[in-house]
Design an enzyme around this catalytic site. Sequence first.
Site, short mmCIF file in Angstrom:
data_model
loop_
_atom_site.label_atom_id
_atom_site.label_comp_id
_atom_site.label_asym_id
_atom_site.label_seq_id
_atom_site.Cartn_x
_atom_site.Cartn_y
_atom_site.Cartn_z
N ALA A 18 0.71 -1.19 0.17
CA ALA A 18 0.08 -0.20 -0.01
C ALA A 18 0.87 1.37 -0.04
O ALA A 18 0.30 2.27 -0.56
CB ALA A 18 -0.86 -0.02 1.27
N ASN A 40 -5.29 3.49 11.01
CA ASN A 40 -4.46 2.30 11.63
C ASN A 40 -4.21 2.26 12.84
O ASN A 40 -3.91 0.93 13.61
CB ASN A 40 -3.37 2.00 10.60
N GLN A 49 -6.33 -0.92 5.83
CA GLN A 49 -6.73 -1.66 6.83
C GLN A 49 -8.27 -2.35 6.63
O GLN A 49 -8.60 -3.26 7.40
CB GLN A 49 -6.91 -0.69 8.11
N GLY A 81 -1.20 -6.72 0.78
CA GLY A 81 -1.51 -7.90 1.01
C GLY A 81 -1.19 -8.39 2.57
O GLY A 81 -2.12 -9.29 2.97
N CYS A 124 5.06 2.15 11.83
CA CYS A 124 6.14 3.25 11.24
C CYS A 124 6.08 4.26 12.49
O CYS A 124 7.41 4.83 12.50
CB CYS A 124 5.39 4.08 10.33
#
Length: 372
Positions: A65, A146, A174, A195, A322
């Site tokens: 993504a 997220n 998500q 994925g 992240c």
Amino acid sequence: MAATTPTDPRVAERVLEFMVREFGNAGSRTHVYGADAQSAVNAARAQIAGTLKVDASDVIFTSGATEADNLAILGLAPEGQELGRRHIVSTAIEHKAVLEPLDHLRSAGFEVTLVKPDRQGYIDARDVLDAIRQDTLLVSVMHANNETGAIQPIDVIAEKLTDTGVYFHVDAAQTFGRVNSVLAHPRIDLISISGHKVYAPKGVGALIMKRRGGRRAPLKPLMFGGGQERSLRPGTLPVPLIVGFGLAAKLADSEARARHKRCAELRADALAALNPLTPYVHGDETRGVLPHILSVSIGGVDSEAVMVATKDIVAISNGSACTSASYEPSHVLKAMDVSPDVLSGTVRISWSHATPSPPWKDFVERLADLRF
């Protein structure tokens, strides 16, 4: 499970088959190995397209993504420069994979308006629509956050954009495989999916490019070196990963109701166990929240202490992968204007439909010990 999911054993078996036995290059057209690989890619493309009610040719495979977000945003920039439409509307709670490309475009002369959420983490569709100007090129709003799991009103935004020429991009990392029906809205032009959020391997995702009025968003490639994926994403296709992604998408679509039910049960159990501690929960059940993510703060308890004290019984974080990697406070929670004590005490708990019943009693006892 919000940061990543395990590969479904059924998917892993299929991936291994195409790594070991069906190892052809989908770009090789002169022999059966290449033809079989191309056929498998086409089948996976159709599987993913079918879950979103789009044409198979609308699916552009990427590494995930993040790459899809970059391709959608940066790939559309030349169109904006050519037409003099250098304004973009997004939100302050987007993933860094959206916010950082937007920062890059700022340095190239674009203006970016970031709409702030309310204190529960929800974006008001009216604020997004009110920010649109004559020179707005793109609106980019994530489907669900997220960190908090809060589901955003992308259907309302899409409907109101119907009579405009503004492109609409949705980061659905998500929600793909969980809330597909809304993503099928014809006014959403670009959708980023991944994925490894839906029980496929890491390293594969896609950008969905829908036609509107017979025309797709006029993206330019970010890389060069081959004609794969309609010349938008060069490089040898990772056939095993793509095949696995296709099967994972199909399984997620067919099992969505049962998976949602199980995740909702686990969320209810978690909230019931935490209730004696009077938790501050981000996201609102009545406004839409993903059942597999719980963002919660316990008064008087620091998130770092929670993670250390419970590391032997649960694996949790104080933000997205992240954000936690950079050791900075969550930009999502900061945008929500939560109080400093709530910000410092928030942890994100997540699970899957296959997660065994967690030891909530032990978890809560550890939190209670920290508090007093």
